[in-house]
Design an enzyme around this catalytic site. Structure first.
Site, PDB file in Angstrom:
ATOM      1  N   GLU A 156       2.725  12.770  -6.203  1.00 42.52           N
ATOM      2  CA  GLU A 156       3.952  12.995  -5.544  1.00 42.52           C
ATOM      3  C   GLU A 156       5.578  12.289  -6.095  1.00 42.52           C
ATOM      4  OE1 GLU A 156       3.405  14.172  -1.122  1.00 42.52           O
ATOM      5  OE2 GLU A 156       2.159  12.510  -1.666  1.00 42.52           O
ATOM      6  N   HIS A 163       0.134  -0.190 -10.620  1.00 36.10           N
ATOM      7  CA  HIS A 163      -0.650  -1.178 -10.044  1.00 36.10           C
ATOM      8  C   HIS A 163      -0.803  -2.541 -10.749  1.00 36.10           C
ATOM      9  CE1 HIS A 163      -4.178  -1.404  -6.989  1.00 36.10           C
ATOM     10  NE2 HIS A 163      -3.149  -2.355  -6.560  1.00 36.10           N
ATOM     11  N   ARG A 203       0.950  -1.216  -0.220  1.00 34.60           N
ATOM     12  CA  ARG A 203      -0.026   0.031  -0.016  1.00 34.60           C
ATOM     13  C   ARG A 203       0.973   1.419  -0.028  1.00 34.60           C
ATOM     14  NH1 ARG A 203      -3.326  -2.679  -1.528  1.00 34.60           N
ATOM     15  NH2 ARG A 203      -5.489  -3.118  -0.879  1.00 34.60           N
TER      16      ARG A 203
END
Length: 365
Positions: free
Chosen positions: A254, A266, A225
């Site tokens: 970021e 992902h 995560r």
């Protein structure tokens, strides 16, 4: 009965759920199959009995609230473990060998002397091998243990941390030095691989203090995560050279296009095999619960494995301490109790529903 799909699900789920209407739209589903769809704003109908996540993480499902409504939330632990493991091992190698930067540089070369440019410029991308390096695996669940085993087979020294590691799981990985604190696990690690859920205890666990304990030039791989790492501390460590690379499967504004950060879109569980495995497990969990009341792999309510009822069955979800009828089978967890009763005669659900603390009563047969 309707089973609502909030995401595209492998067709194998439909083969298991024959006899149900597996649909993309329903006002009154008895079950929901979901992958990544955010259910925080979902208007829960009274018909809903269970939600099955085709994957391991359940941050997209308000499972604590669902428990209070008597809705079981399942996940699919281990179904995508091999897919994630293979990607993590790949990321160790691409980070150690600077492959992403090398490939990007090569793509910019033009002219008739590309081969000469490559030979002249490739020294900028000299990396190191993973053989003999120390890997710290944070979280030794189904994925973490597979990563540890593969890394060990590749010649890495493996240590790890998991406060919930069972004796049976520990026996699977005798080559892993399991340490009692995160700090001891990080100490001197050349590679750190994250396989823990995002909780109040784990959020921000990869911070300046943790990074300082690692070996100089360490690589952190985060396929768990994004919230587990403090981005500012990661960037500072990369700038100072304390970290060599940060590989993350959860891109954000970021971390995109930052030197030393490899942001993967992902893809941890994005294989055809993993999607099939997760869908099959999730569909079986829904089917078993709806038809028999059996609860396996619930993240929010007690688990109780049940066979098919012989005659009549009643199941009860209640707050722990509720004065439920004697007999039957029951399990307790996280302030809830789940009980199942079998009988040759039909049950009177209303008498049980009136008991203080009872959340949901179901007559299955």
């Amino acid at each position: 009965m309707d089973i609502l799909k909030l995401n595209a699900i492998s067709p194998l789920a439909g083969e298991i759920l024959k006899g149900y209407d597996l649909t993309d739209e329903s006002a009154a589903p008895v079950g929901i199959l979901v992958r990544s769809a955010d259910m925080s704003a979902y208007d829960v109908p009274a018909s809903l009995l269970a939600v099955a996540r085709a994957g391991a993480g359940v941050n997209n499902i308000p499972h604590a609230d669902y428990a209070k409504r008597g809705i079981v939330v399942f996940n699919s632990p281990g179904a995508n473990a091999n897919a994630v493991k293979e990607m993590v091992i790949c990321e160790f190698l691409l980070a150690a060998r600077n492959l992403v930067e090398g490939i990007r540089w090569t793509a910019t070369l033009t002219g008739d002397d590309v081969a000469k440019q490559v030979e002249k410029g490739k020294k900028k991308f000299v990396g190191h091998e993973i053989l003999g390096k120390t890997l710290c695996v944070m979280g030794l669940g189904a994925i973490g243990r597979k990563v540890a085993a593969s890394a060990h087979a590749l010649g890495m020294t493996v240590k790890g941390y998991d406060p919930y590691l069972s004796d049976a799981a520990r026996e699977e990985i005798p080559f892993v030095k399991v340490l009692p604190t995160p700090g001891e696990a990080y100490a001197g690690a050349d590679f750190v691989s994250l396989h823990m859920p995002a909780t109040e205890e784990t959020k921000g666990m990869i911070n300046a203090a943790a990074i300082e304990k690692m070996a100089d030039g360490a690589v952190v791989v985060n396929a768990a995560r994004g919230e587990l790492a403090v981005t500012a501390d990661i960037k500072a460590a990369l700038a100072s050279g304390k970290l060599h690379k940060y590989v993350c499967d959860f891109p954000t504004a970021e971390i995109n296009d930052c030197d030393g950060i490899v942001a993967v879109p992902h893809l941890g569980a994005s294989t055809e095999e993993a999607e099939d495995n997760c869908a099959v497990m999730a569909a079986n969990e829904l089917k078993d619960y709806i038809e028999t009341g059996s609860i396996v792999n619930s993240v929010n309510l007690p688990c109780l494995k049940l066979d098919a009822p012989a005659a009549h069955r009643m199941t009860v979800i209640a707050e722990a301490g509720a004065a439920l009828p004697e007999g039957g089978l029951r399990a307790e967890r996280k302030g809830f109790v789940y009980a199942a009763y079998d009988s040759a005669a039909p049950f009177d659900a209303k008498s049980v529903e009136s008991i203080p603390g009872v959340i949901r009563v179901r007559i299955i047969a």
